[in-house]
Design an enzyme around this catalytic site. Structure first.
Site, PDB file in Angstrom:
ATOM      1  N   GLU A 132       0.832  -1.203   0.000  1.00 49.85           N
ATOM      2  CA  GLU A 132       0.000   0.000   0.000  1.00 49.85           C
ATOM      3  C   GLU A 132       0.867   1.254   0.000  1.00 49.85           C
ATOM      4  O   GLU A 132       0.488   2.280  -0.568  1.00 49.85           O
ATOM      5  CB  GLU A 132      -0.934   0.003   1.214  1.00 49.85           C
ATOM      6  CG  GLU A 132      -2.019   1.080   1.126  1.00 49.85           C
ATOM      7  CD  GLU A 132      -3.103   0.906   2.169  1.00 49.85           C
ATOM      8  OE1 GLU A 132      -4.061   0.157   1.913  1.00 49.85           O
ATOM      9  OE2 GLU A 132      -2.983   1.506   3.251  1.00 49.85           O
TER      10      GLU A 132
ATOM     11  N   HIS B 234       7.235 -27.396   1.596  1.00 47.75           N
ATOM     12  CA  HIS B 234       6.328 -28.388   1.033  1.00 47.75           C
ATOM     13  C   HIS B 234       5.257 -27.707   0.187  1.00 47.75           C
ATOM     14  O   HIS B 234       4.242 -28.338  -0.144  1.00 47.75           O
ATOM     15  CB  HIS B 234       5.699 -29.216   2.157  1.00 47.75           C
ATOM     16  CG  HIS B 234       6.713 -29.949   2.976  1.00 47.75           C
ATOM     17  ND1 HIS B 234       7.139 -31.215   2.669  1.00 47.75           N
ATOM     18  CD2 HIS B 234       7.423 -29.569   4.067  1.00 47.75           C
ATOM     19  CE1 HIS B 234       8.056 -31.608   3.553  1.00 47.75           C
ATOM     20  NE2 HIS B 234       8.235 -30.616   4.418  1.00 47.75           N
TER      21      HIS B 234
ATOM     22  N   LYS C 296     -12.858   2.120  -3.232  1.00 45.13           N
ATOM     23  CA  LYS C 296     -14.043   2.429  -2.439  1.00 45.13           C
ATOM     24  C   LYS C 296     -15.121   3.097  -3.292  1.00 45.13           C
ATOM     25  O   LYS C 296     -16.310   2.791  -3.176  1.00 45.13           O
ATOM     26  CB  LYS C 296     -13.664   3.328  -1.266  1.00 45.13           C
ATOM     27  CG  LYS C 296     -12.810   2.647  -0.198  1.00 45.13           C
ATOM     28  CD  LYS C 296     -12.456   3.628   0.906  1.00 45.13           C
ATOM     29  CE  LYS C 296     -11.599   2.971   1.982  1.00 45.13           C
ATOM     30  NZ  LYS C 296     -11.200   3.929   3.034  1.00 45.13           N
TER      31      LYS C 296
END
Length: 527
Positions: free
Chosen positions: A323, A352, A455
């Site tokens: 960000e 793994h 937003k």
């Protein structure tokens, strides 16, 4: 490079911060000998920019704001007596409130003590507290149990409430939002309010606000007489707010020593103010990021902490770094599309999972190993003379060597132990590295225009959803997405309308879908 040459390189470039119990080894990053000389002018500017920031300069030009998260652990450095007093008073009020909660002087409606904490926030208002809670929590010793609403997923919130169960009546609710209008946090608050009220409990009697003065949330908490209110300031961004009430209050409620957390961060700040680059681990991190991704984000950063307690560190750093550094334009308005992609889980689990690709696949990354020297836990032998901790350390060193032999760059950050002091230092270290790197590539690390754009786009989607519902209510005749788009005068949004109709028919009992020959021919009506 021979083993002897690697040993010499290791000794030359190892940065040790003995008072912190922290070191950084950059010897396995393949920079050339003249790299630091070439970067010295840029690094000098980064030091000057950081000094100006800490002195109270406008470091976020878009919003004309100071950037003051470093003052949170060193209030004496604040540029005004008022800011210093606000920081110091907040810490005192946090400690007083927490002592009253733990002593039962502030009680829930029906119980003798608060036993649990439900923190409602998103992004920096949740990731930092979650990381600290998981890294430093001790199930047998914690003063209160921690729970989080960190999304607007109703199923996720329901699962959290199920885990709390009958203890909701003794649960303290922390609602965190600087503006008081963050949609996800507001939604979580309304879900929590309903849960309390469904049990005949007063939401206000169990709630605390952490927010900006005069915000919607601040006004609501005042009007309803919530238990307490704590400040958020416009000079502290959400992703760097963990050393403010956002992180300190839940940590203290859990029983974590916030003085040690602050001291670790302050001590790391003192190390990382040094303009001796080879003694400054944050400067070295920023320079290695610059080298590792050519100053352009051309490679990803893989974080591999070999410690279960640090499993959330990668998630925390994803927000802090991505960000802060993911920006379309630089400070001169030039299109640059900067950023560093961060991902990781923990070792040796990742051996793994995706270490196979790191070893043999595309070379589009560099690795930051995090080594915790003290194993902790019970030293149980799994083989004669060998513990599980020995295996963990062996896997780290073995993976580091295997990657190097395959031509992959890495650095290793080591700490003595995972405790409050070291966690505070880790947070401060990466905050400073982000600031330095932003200066090196000439971007504003302290705004987030992309988040705001998201937003606005979400708000537009919700507005369209309301129009769709209104239009469906005008006629009982089933209509396809194309027909509805035409009625709404929104033919350029057919795909979005189609997706909204699928969602509405799956979640709203009044919206019915009639199957067509293909999913795109389905017809929708509202009954």
């Amino acid at each position: 490079m021979t083993a002897a040459q690697l040993w010499d390189r290791y000794r030359r470039y190892l940065c040790r911060c003995d008072e912190l119990g922290l070191s950084l080894d950059i010897s396995r990053m393949r920079f050339e000998d003249d790299f630091f000389d070439r970067m010295a002018p840029s690094m000098a500017k980064a030091y000057a920019d950081m000094k100006a920031l800490e002195s109270g300069a406008i470091a976020n030009p878009d919003e004309q704001r100071m950037v003051g998260h470093y003052w949170l652990r060193a209030p004496e450095l604040a540029p005004s007596p008022e800011i210093r007093a606000a920081i110091e008073e907040a810490v005192v009020s946090i400690k007083t409130f927490v002592n009253e909660i733990h002593a039962g002087e502030r009680r829930p409606e029906r119980e003798a003590l608060f036993t649990d904490v439900l923190l409602i926030g998103i992004g920096g208002s949740a990731l930092g507290p979650q990381f600290i809670a998981d890294a430093l929590g001790e199930p047998r010793l914690d003063r209160m149990n921690m729970h989080f609403f960190d999304n607007t997923d109703p199923d996720g919130m329901d699962r959290v409430l199920q885990r709390i169960g009958e203890r909701l009546s003794s649960t303290l609710c922390l609602i965190i939002s600087k503006s008081g209008g963050t949609a996800e946090t507001r939604n979580g608050m309304l879900v929590a309010r309903k849960a309390y009220e469904d049990q005949g409990l007063s939401f206000a009697a169990h709630s605390v606000a952490i927010t900006g003065a005069g915000s919607k949330l601040d006004k609501l908490a005042s009007e309803e007489q919530w238990l307490a209110r704590f400040p958020m300031w416009d000079w502290v961004g959400g992703r760097t707010s963990v050393m403010a009430a956002v992180g300190l209050l839940p940590a203290a409620l859990q029983g974590i020593d916030i003085d040690e957390l602050l001291e670790g961060a302050a001590l790391c700040d003192r190390y990382t103010r040094s303009e001796d680059t080879f003694a400054n681990p944050a400067a070295l991190l920023a320079l290695m990021w610059h080298f590792g991704c050519d100053g352009k984000g051309s490679k990803d950063m893989v974080l591999l902490p070999y410690k279960d307690r640090l499993v959330l560190f990668s998630r925390y750093l994803q927000q802090l770094i991505m960000e802060s550094l993911g920006k379309a334009e630089d400070l001169d308005g030039e299109r640059v599309e900067q950023g560093i992609t961060v991902y990781g889980n923990k070792g040796s689990t990742d051996q793994h999972a995706y270490v196979q690709q790191l070893r043999d696949g595309v070379r589009n990354f560099f690795v930051t190993f995090v080594d915790v020297i003290q194993s902790g836990g019970e030293m149980v032998e799994v083989e004669p003379g060998v513990t599980s901790g020995d295996y963990l350390h062996g896997f780290l060193l073995g993976t580091r060597q295997a990657l190097y032999e395959s031509g992959r760059d890495s650095m290793t950050l080591s700490i003595d132990i995972v405790d409050e002091k070291r966690v505070g230092a880790l947070i401060a270290l990466f905050e400073r590295a982000v600031g330095f790197y932003a200066s090196l590539v000439n971007i504003n690390a302290y705004h987030q225009p992309g988040v705001e754009a998201g937003k606005k786009a979400a708000a537009a989607v919700l507005s369209l959803r309301s129009r769709i519902l209104d239009e469906l209510g005008k006629s009982a005749q089933p209509r396809t997405a194309e027909q509805l788009a035409e009625s709404l005068g929104a033919l350029d949004q057919i795909e979005l309308i189609h997706k909204q109709l699928e969602y509405l028919s799956a979640n709203y009992p009044g919206v019915v879908a009639e199957a067509g020959s293909t999913p795109f021919d389905a017809a929708y009506s509202r009954v």
